[in-house]
Each structure stands twice: as structure tokens, then as C-alpha cells.
Scaffold this active site. Sequence first.
Site, mmCIF file in Angstrom:
data_model
loop_
_atom_site.group_PDB
_atom_site.id
_atom_site.type_symbol
_atom_site.label_atom_id
_atom_site.label_comp_id
_atom_site.label_asym_id
_atom_site.label_seq_id
_atom_site.Cartn_x
_atom_site.Cartn_y
_atom_site.Cartn_z
ATOM 1 C CG HIS A 163 7.903 4.760 0.731
ATOM 2 N ND1 HIS A 163 7.544 5.818 1.537
ATOM 3 C CD2 HIS A 163 7.962 3.668 1.539
ATOM 4 C CE1 HIS A 163 7.412 5.392 2.783
ATOM 5 N NE2 HIS A 163 7.655 4.092 2.817
ATOM 6 C CG HIS A 200 -0.091 0.036 2.514
ATOM 7 N ND1 HIS A 200 0.409 -1.100 3.110
ATOM 8 C CD2 HIS A 200 0.339 1.073 3.276
ATOM 9 C CE1 HIS A 200 1.096 -0.770 4.186
ATOM 10 N NE2 HIS A 200 1.080 0.545 4.306
#
Length: 193
Positions: A127, A42
Site C-alpha cells: 500500500h 513510497h
Amino acid sequence: MRLFAAVLPPKDVIQDLADAVAPLRDLPAGRDLRWTEPANWHLTLAFYGEVDEDLLPALRERLARAAAHTGPFALALGGAGQFGRGRALWAGVRGDVRDLRFLASRTEAAARRAGVPADGHRRYRAHLSLARSGRGGAAPDVRPLLDALDGYRSRSWTVDELALVHSRLPRSGIPGEQPRYETVARWELSASG
């Protein structure tokens, strides 16, 4: 409940990245890392930690507002980087990263306004965490892994929702066991621009 706000990439984007990462696990540096499971991948927007049950209704309301004031935007995964000289390996994010940062800021503000204590503000770095080094000892040299992922690019997708995720930490004591993530709420990004 241990909670965070996140963007969840589509399953086909996750699978494409998993296919690109799979051979890296067998490289010398890859064998020294604890790889996260693709099902857990995620883009964290804001980490809230333990949130008192009494604060959940206000947090949900504030996150719903954040989503309602944010329009959909396009992202893709691409490239890679590291935190802490090999302590963490991550896939990069491309596309409308400015919009992603803006949504992250809104989810952080939503928590503050809902009374959720904050650990302090950190500059948001978009990220997707792929792996971490083991505890203790020297971190592996992940440069070969970074080089292998340098040219990676996923397809672009439209981010059209915000998720609130419950993180259940491992309790078995089994080495390498990973947290389990459960999406407890989703809100459509609905601002028209």
C-alpha cells in the site's frame, strides 16, 4: 538512524495520484484527516526503526544482495483501502504484487542477517499511505473517499531499484509537521529472472 527499505514510484505516477487525491481533501471526511505530502509517498518494504551506525555497512551489503537477486517487475497504483476503520487511508497496488512481496521479504531478511533488531514479523500488505486520522477521538468515515478512489488506476511502471530511506521525525512541535525522508542508498534490481 531511523530507516526503512522502499520502492519509490516515478514522479509522474506520484503526480497523477496527487491530482486524483487533491479534491478528496475538501470532502467532509477528507478535512478530518492529516494528509501525507506527495513528496513522501513510497511503498514501504521493511521498516527498521532506529539502526545503530555500526550495523549500516552490513545492512547495505545485505540489501545490495537482495537487489542483485531480484529482477525488475511491473506495478501500478489502484483502488484504495483503510486500516483501523478510518485511522489510515491508503492507495492500493496492482501488477506484480507477488514480486513486491518477495522483495519485501528479502529486505526483512537482509536486516535480520545484518543484526538489525526486528519488531516482529507482520504480514506484508502492499500500500501507499495517503492520510491518517488525528490522534484521539473517533476516526472519520472514509467510505466516500474509498468510493472516490475505487476506480483510480495509475499507469504501470517497472520497479527497477530498491531504496534505503532515512526518516527524520519532526522536531519543531508544529501540529501537522511531517517527517522528512532522504534516500541514502539505491540498488538496481538486476537478476535476469
